[in-house]
Design a protein around this motif. Structure first.
Motif, PDB file in Angstrom:
ATOM      1  N   ASN A 177      -6.382  10.067  -7.502  1.00 13.78           N
ATOM      2  CA  ASN A 177      -4.980  10.009  -7.314  1.00 13.78           C
ATOM      3  C   ASN A 177      -4.213  11.051  -6.562  1.00 13.78           C
ATOM      4  O   ASN A 177      -3.040  11.057  -6.759  1.00 13.78           O
ATOM      5  CB  ASN A 177      -4.448   9.580  -8.765  1.00 13.78           C
ATOM      6  N   LYS A 180      -1.814  10.866  -1.490  1.00  9.87           N
ATOM      7  CA  LYS A 180      -1.026   9.646  -1.466  1.00  9.87           C
ATOM      8  C   LYS A 180      -0.964   9.115  -0.155  1.00  9.87           C
ATOM      9  O   LYS A 180      -0.895   9.609   0.949  1.00  9.87           O
ATOM     10  CB  LYS A 180       0.405  10.313  -1.620  1.00  9.87           C
ATOM     11  N   SER A 186       3.873  -4.174  -0.789  1.00  8.31           N
ATOM     12  CA  SER A 186       2.976  -4.232  -1.900  1.00  8.31           C
ATOM     13  C   SER A 186       1.968  -5.216  -1.923  1.00  8.31           C
ATOM     14  O   SER A 186       2.345  -6.030  -1.536  1.00  8.31           O
ATOM     15  CB  SER A 186       3.735  -4.095  -3.237  1.00  8.31           C
ATOM     16  N   LYS A 187       0.819  -4.882  -2.109  1.00  6.05           N
ATOM     17  CA  LYS A 187      -0.339  -5.790  -1.882  1.00  6.05           C
ATOM     18  C   LYS A 187      -0.277  -6.597  -0.877  1.00  6.05           C
ATOM     19  O   LYS A 187      -0.779  -7.717  -0.718  1.00  6.05           O
ATOM     20  CB  LYS A 187      -0.287  -6.842  -3.320  1.00  6.05           C
ATOM     21  N   THR A 206      -3.325   7.398  -4.418  1.00  7.73           N
ATOM     22  CA  THR A 206      -1.991   6.730  -5.117  1.00  7.73           C
ATOM     23  C   THR A 206      -1.284   6.179  -3.947  1.00  7.73           C
ATOM     24  O   THR A 206      -1.048   6.661  -2.828  1.00  7.73           O
ATOM     25  CB  THR A 206      -1.054   7.899  -5.712  1.00  7.73           C
ATOM     26  N   TYR A 207      -1.192   4.806  -3.964  1.00  9.16           N
ATOM     27  CA  TYR A 207      -0.578   4.105  -2.945  1.00  9.16           C
ATOM     28  C   TYR A 207       0.974   4.037  -3.075  1.00  9.16           C
ATOM     29  O   TYR A 207       1.492   3.571  -4.229  1.00  9.16           O
ATOM     30  CB  TYR A 207      -1.127   2.632  -2.848  1.00  9.16           C
ATOM     31  N   VAL A 208       1.741   4.587  -2.093  1.00  8.17           N
ATOM     32  CA  VAL A 208       3.144   4.571  -2.163  1.00  8.17           C
ATOM     33  C   VAL A 208       3.834   3.396  -1.203  1.00  8.17           C
ATOM     34  O   VAL A 208       3.821   3.618  -0.164  1.00  8.17           O
ATOM     35  CB  VAL A 208       3.746   5.915  -2.191  1.00  8.17           C
ATOM     36  N   PRO A 209       4.380   2.444  -1.869  1.00  5.71           N
ATOM     37  CA  PRO A 209       4.996   1.385  -0.861  1.00  5.71           C
ATOM     38  C   PRO A 209       6.232   1.670  -0.341  1.00  5.71           C
ATOM     39  O   PRO A 209       7.152   1.926  -1.033  1.00  5.71           O
ATOM     40  CB  PRO A 209       5.160   0.118  -1.702  1.00  5.71           C
ATOM     41  N   TYR A 210       6.457   1.650   0.967  1.00  5.01           N
ATOM     42  CA  TYR A 210       7.722   1.626   1.654  1.00  5.01           C
ATOM     43  C   TYR A 210       8.319   0.320   2.165  1.00  5.01           C
ATOM     44  O   TYR A 210       7.421  -0.695   2.250  1.00  5.01           O
ATOM     45  CB  TYR A 210       7.817   2.889   2.610  1.00  5.01           C
ATOM     46  N   HIS A 224       5.717  14.046   2.780  1.00  5.33           N
ATOM     47  CA  HIS A 224       5.813  13.432   1.747  1.00  5.33           C
ATOM     48  C   HIS A 224       4.676  12.689   1.030  1.00  5.33           C
ATOM     49  O   HIS A 224       4.453  12.248   0.142  1.00  5.33           O
ATOM     50  CB  HIS A 224       7.014  12.488   1.692  1.00  5.33           C
TER      51      HIS A 224
END
Lengths: 357, 515, 168
Positions: A177, A180, A186-187, A206-210, A224
């Motif tokens: 994790n 990033k 998401s998904k 760690t997946y960060v959705p934008y 970031h």
């Protein structure tokens, strides 16, 4: 509200009475020999002419304005208008609710309506799996695969990793994790690729959705996040400016474009992920579907229309700018591809735990 | 100001840019664009993003420069046009003109529609002009600043917007909280953008798209207003509006006294446009700040011209400066900018750091068109002030059904959904009931517009920090914004304490304003 | 807010309305909280889950609405002021009912034809205008919208059988 959606449609151009003189349907496929009497009289090569739209065609985009699918749909709309490829106007409508479910459900319920087409993105497969909203490509009529969108693994050019292998190792060393990965939504496709990398290389990100691809690329430039799997078109300008570095492309083969893009390198010089030891393959469908119950004539009309669109300079230019995979498939070919792609999504999403129980 | 070499170069390029515009076709496209823009701005629902998207294919056969000039002029036009229906009918034509209704519509009810419109247009122009100057001379510096914004910083800005707007009014605090929470709850309906899960849709297809801000405001403000007007006996209070051509000039004479508000609005707007926070939050933040620092704060909400100047300067400054991160970084600063970005890609222009180097003619043509487009826009809209103001003279029983029809069309066009028209009507009744029971509408709409964004930024930040709240003080930038936000939230308490102390020193002669 | 004249009968008192609205708020709050618990309202390892914020939003809404409810149940002052009086309600319904019918008609006749009927009806019923004033407004406004949306902007609005008959 089916009763409302049905009658929604249509207008004619002011030049409607002249419209049928435009050359359509020259190279139609089999089984469409019986044409209307009008068509027989007025259209050259009339033996092959068949169905054509009698009112404006709705082009549904199951995503918001400004995204990749929306851009492509409006591009197609522009090409069709500019080159007079269709006698009736084509109208783009965004139905983005519920990760595109709204748009697909609309087309699914438009039984036998030949004046409605939809452009797909990966949410054709991912949305029903992730949200449980009931639809699948089998509820619609496949028309054609226009292109496949490529994905590239990007890192900030200040990052020390120069190859996918180094990247995976760095991610492993960093610990679970710590790395990033930014992506759109998401998904959906970006997170699925991330999950596929995790599964194949035994790392966890760690997946960060934008919200959008442009945001993701800028977040990567601003450090970031550590990496992204942006489409070529979303990140190319940052690559050329020396802010981002491509590591590998997730297609089966290298992108065939050999013109230098940045720093003397071309799209072709980016290795595939598979050849560099990261066994992940993914492309995203840009295809056209119609509602269920349409006739082969009607499908053939659109297949022909999109063949013509693909032949235009504007389209070729757009494909090159975005480094798309330009495969074109129709009929059974396309169905085989769809079946395989559906299985691939199901396997990946099941393994990653993205499927709604 | 052109002092350094870089700025001189910018000035030279700008002059070349004006050369590009000298083409009469481009000037023509500019005026067509402005007019179309005002038209879609006036129609609620067919907002900037939708409008530009619809007109995008039309420009496909033009040269990229002409096309982007026309599209950006549509954008200016929409920015200007949003204020018109806000002032006249309390219907925000665009999301960013919601805050304009707070004082613009009361002004119209008092018979000052002309003044309100002139103030709105002129301050829009001012805000945009400041933003264009910024783009011309500081583009590279500012682009770098935008890159420093990660999820934590975005959340901090959204928190600041919220805190600077929300103060305790005269309403019951319980009602304020109820209304605000309703806004947040409505914003949460639909797909959760972080986990991809459906929330509060209860298996309904129609709820998948969630509650759109625009539909809520068209109903709450527009339809609600019609019901209230009807109750009071069939008349628009603005009937007595004096309309003459001099109103523009008269208003201009009184505007300079709001210079501070205008400058503050422009700064807020530019900042929110670049970071990118968006024009709607910018207009709320600017209104909140103006109210907080104004001498006439008691009069806000009752037709105070300052309350029109503040949101309009900020909205237009934000709308304009949102183009800067789009051009230099490829990040759209607003939904409309996202559509324009798509347009650029279609024409084969690749927005990003190299655009200013490789596509000089295009970039400077665009920037030059921002100057001319705004001037042209101001001229177009100001000449229409008397026309629009005179709409208020039409009897209510004619204009009311027309407004309902236009609202219905607007609600439909947001998502092409029939149920949205029904929702609009429901929101209308809710707006009417809330107004009569003094539930405030402003916190509700602010929560609705910011709720979704703020929640996802917060959770993105938590993902990045692995659940550590310290990320909000992890660097000077985010730390200072968050701290400022908290100060803003407790400002009424501070200022009351300060005044109390002061009044004690003065011998208790001053009265603490009751708010 | 100042409410009308003395000679009109109140339909519902402010107090009753306050209680009803606060009750509805409480109900919405409960629904929000229930659904948030369904999607998970905890604080996961990587930050709040999907239901975390909505849950507290619902909780705050519940507490505030109960407070409003309590205030109004115990305080009887609102009983004497009317939320809406008979003649006011009649006026409000005069707009609301035709608007609702217009929206329902839109589903069947399309928006343009419904708009013609709605504007014409309203002008006739409320405004008592002669036909020569009604017709131009009732026809030109929807026609203008039709030209603008269907022909210029290519934005399809709901249409009904009449438009289909003319090939739209």
């Amino acid at each position: 509200m089916k009763d409302v959606q049905r009658p929604r449609c249509a207008r004619k151009t002011p030049f409607d009475s002249f419209a049928f003189k435009k050359p359509y349907g020259r190279s139609l496929a089999s089984g469409t020999a019986l044409a209307g009497a009008l068509g027989l009289l007025l259209i050259p090569n009339a033996a092959q002419a068949a169905w054509e739209p009698t009112k404006s065609v709705e082009f549904v985009v199951p995503a918001g304005t400004g995204g990749g699918a929306d851009q492509m749909a409006r591009m197609i709309q522009g090409i069709i208008q500019k080159n007079n490829l269709m006698g009736q106007p084509i109208v783009v409508i965004n139905k983005s609710g519920g990760a595109g479910a709204e748009g697909f459900l609309d087309v699914k319920s438009s039984n036998r309506n030949p004046h409605k087409i939809i452009i797909t993105l990966s949410n054709l497969f991912t949305t029903p799996l992730a949200t449980g909203v009931p639809f699948s490509w089998k509820d619609m009529t496949p028309v054609a695969m226009l292109a496949l969108d490529n994905f590239v693994l990007w890192v900030n050019s200040e990052a020390p990793q120069k190859s996918p292998k180094e990247f995976v190792e760095a991610a492993k060393e960093g610990g679970a994790n710590r790395f990033k990965m930014g992506g759109t939504g998401s998904k959906q496709e970006d997170q699925i690729i991330t999950a596929a990398i995790e599964q194949s290389a035994g790392v966890t990100f760690t997946y960060v959705p934008y919200k959008g691809g442009g945001d993701v690329a800028a977040q990567l430039v601003g450090n970031h996040i550590n990496a992204s799997v942006n489409n070529p078109i979303e990140a190319v300008s940052q690559w050329r400016a020396g802010a981002l570095r491509p590591l590998c492309v997730f297609d089966k083969e290298r992108i065939p474009l050999k013109e230098p893009v940045a720093d003397g390198k071309s799209w072709n010089s980016i290795p595939t992920c598979k050849e560099s030891g990261l066994d992940v393959e993914y492309t995203m469908l840009r295809g056209i579907f119609m509602g269920p119950g349409v006739t082969p004539d009607q499908v053939a009309y659109y297949v022909d229309l999109f063949k013509k669109v693909r032949e235009t300079e504007e389209w070729k230019d757009f494909m090159a700018k975005g480094a798309f995979n330009v495969s074109f498939k129709t009929g059974d070919d396309f169905k085989t591809w769809l079946t395989a792609a559906e299985t691939q999504h199901k396997t990946l999403m099941d393994k990653a735990g993205f499927t709604k129980q | 100001m052109p002092e350094r070499e870089g700025n001189l170069e910018a000035l030279g390029s700008l002059i070349q840019g004006f050369g590009v515009l000298a083409d009469p076709m481009n000037i023509a496209y500019m005026f067509i664009g402005i007019t179309l823009g005002v038209l879609i701005g006036v129609l609620p629902g067919l907002g900037g993003a939708n409008g530009v998207a619809i007109l995008l294919p039309l420009t496909f056969s033009m040269s990229p420069t002409s096309a982007i000039i026309m599209l950006s002029c549509i954008y200016w036009g929409a920015l200007f046009g949003g204020a018109i229906t806000s002032v006249l009918f309390n219907i925000p034509g665009e999301p960013w003109s919601v805050a304009t209704t707070f004082d613009g519509h009361p002004m119209a009810q008092k018979g000052h529609a002309g003044e309100a419109l002139t103030a709105a247009f002129t301050s829009s122009f001012f805000g945009a002009f400041v933003a264009v100057l910024l783009i011309t001379f500081l583009a590279p510096v500012i682009a770098g600043f935008a890159l420093r914004f990660g999820p934590a910083e975005f959340f901090a800005v959204q928190l600041l917007t919220f805190c600077s707007f929300v103060g305790m009014g005269s309403e019951s605090p319980f009602k304020v909280l109820c209304a605000m929470m309703l806004g947040f709850a409505l914003a949460a309906v639909g797909l959760d953008s972080v986990t991809g899960e459906l929330r509060m849709t209860f298996g309904s297809v129609e709820l998948l798209r969630g509650f759109d801000f625009l539909i809520a405001v068209i109903g709450l403000f527009g339809i609600g207003e019609i019901l209230l007007t009807m109750e009071e006996g069939l008349a628009f209070k603005g009937k007595s509006a004096k309309i003459n051509a001099k109103v523009v000039w008269e208003t201009w004479k009184s505007l300079p006294r709001y210079w501070m508000t205008a400058i503050r609005g422009s700064i807020v707007g530019c900042w929110m446009g670049i970071t990118p926070g968006g024009a709607t939050p910018a207009s709320f933040m600017s209104y909140g700040l103006a109210k907080r620092f104004s001498k006439n704060r008691q009069n806000f909400g009752n037709g105070e011209m300052e309350g029109v100047v503040a949101p309009e300067t900020a909205a237009h400054a934000a709308g304009t400066s949102a183009l800067l991160p789009m051009l230099t970084l490829g990040i759209p600063g607003s939904p409309t900018a996202a559509v324009l970005l798509g347009g650029l890609l279609i024409w084969g222009l690749q927005p990003g750091p190299l655009l200013f180097v490789e596509q000089k003619e295009f970039v400077w043509g665009l920037i030059a068109s921002m100057y001319l487009g705004n001037i042209a826009g101001l001229i177009v809209v100001l000449t229409t002030v008397p026309v629009f103001a005179s709409i208020l003279r039409i009897p209510f029983s004619i204009i009311a059904p027309v407004i309902v029809v236009i609202c219905a069309v607007g609600a439909y066009t947001v998502h092409n959904a029939f149920l949205d028209i029904v929702m609009m009507l429901v929101f209308g009744v809710v707006g009417y009931v809330f107004k009569k029971l003094s539930y405030p509408l402003a916190p509700l709409v602010l929560a609705l517009v910011l709720g979704d964004m703020a929640e996802s930024s917060f959770r993105q930040a938590m993902l990045v920090s692995q659940g550590d709240l310290a990320i909000f003080w992890s660097n000077p930038l985010v730390g200072s914004i968050v701290t400022l936000a908290l100060v803003m939230l407790f400002w009424p308490v501070f200022s009351a304490l300060l005044r109390k102390r002061q009044s004690r020193q003065d011998g208790g002669t001053q009265v603490i304003p009751v708010k | 807010m100042e409410h009308g004249t003395q000679n009109s009968d109140p339909v519902v008192s402010n107090r009753t309305m306050e209680i009803v609205v606060a009750g509805l708020f409480a109900l919405v709050a409960l629904v929000v909280m229930a659904d948030s618990i369904r999607v998970g309202n905890g604080w996961g390892s990587d930050g709040p889950k999907a239901g975390y914020f909505p849950f507290y939003v619902g909780l705050i809404m519940l507490v505030s609405s109960l407070a409003t409810l309590a205030v109004n149940i115990w305080r009887h002052s609102g009983e004497r002021t009317a939320f809406v009086e008979k003649h006011q309600l009649a006026l409000v319904l005069k707009v609301l009912v035709p608007s609702a019918v217009f929206v329902i008609l839109t589903a069947f006749l399309g928006i343009y034809l419904s708009a013609v009927l709605f504007i014409a009806f309203f002008m006739h019923w409320v405004g008592k205008y002669p036909l020569k004033t009604i017709l131009p407004v009732a026809i030109l406004v929807p026609a203008g919208l039709f030209v603008m949306f269907e022909i210029w902007f290519l934005v399809p609005l709901p249409k009904g059988p009449v438009e289909t008959m003319f090939g739209f």
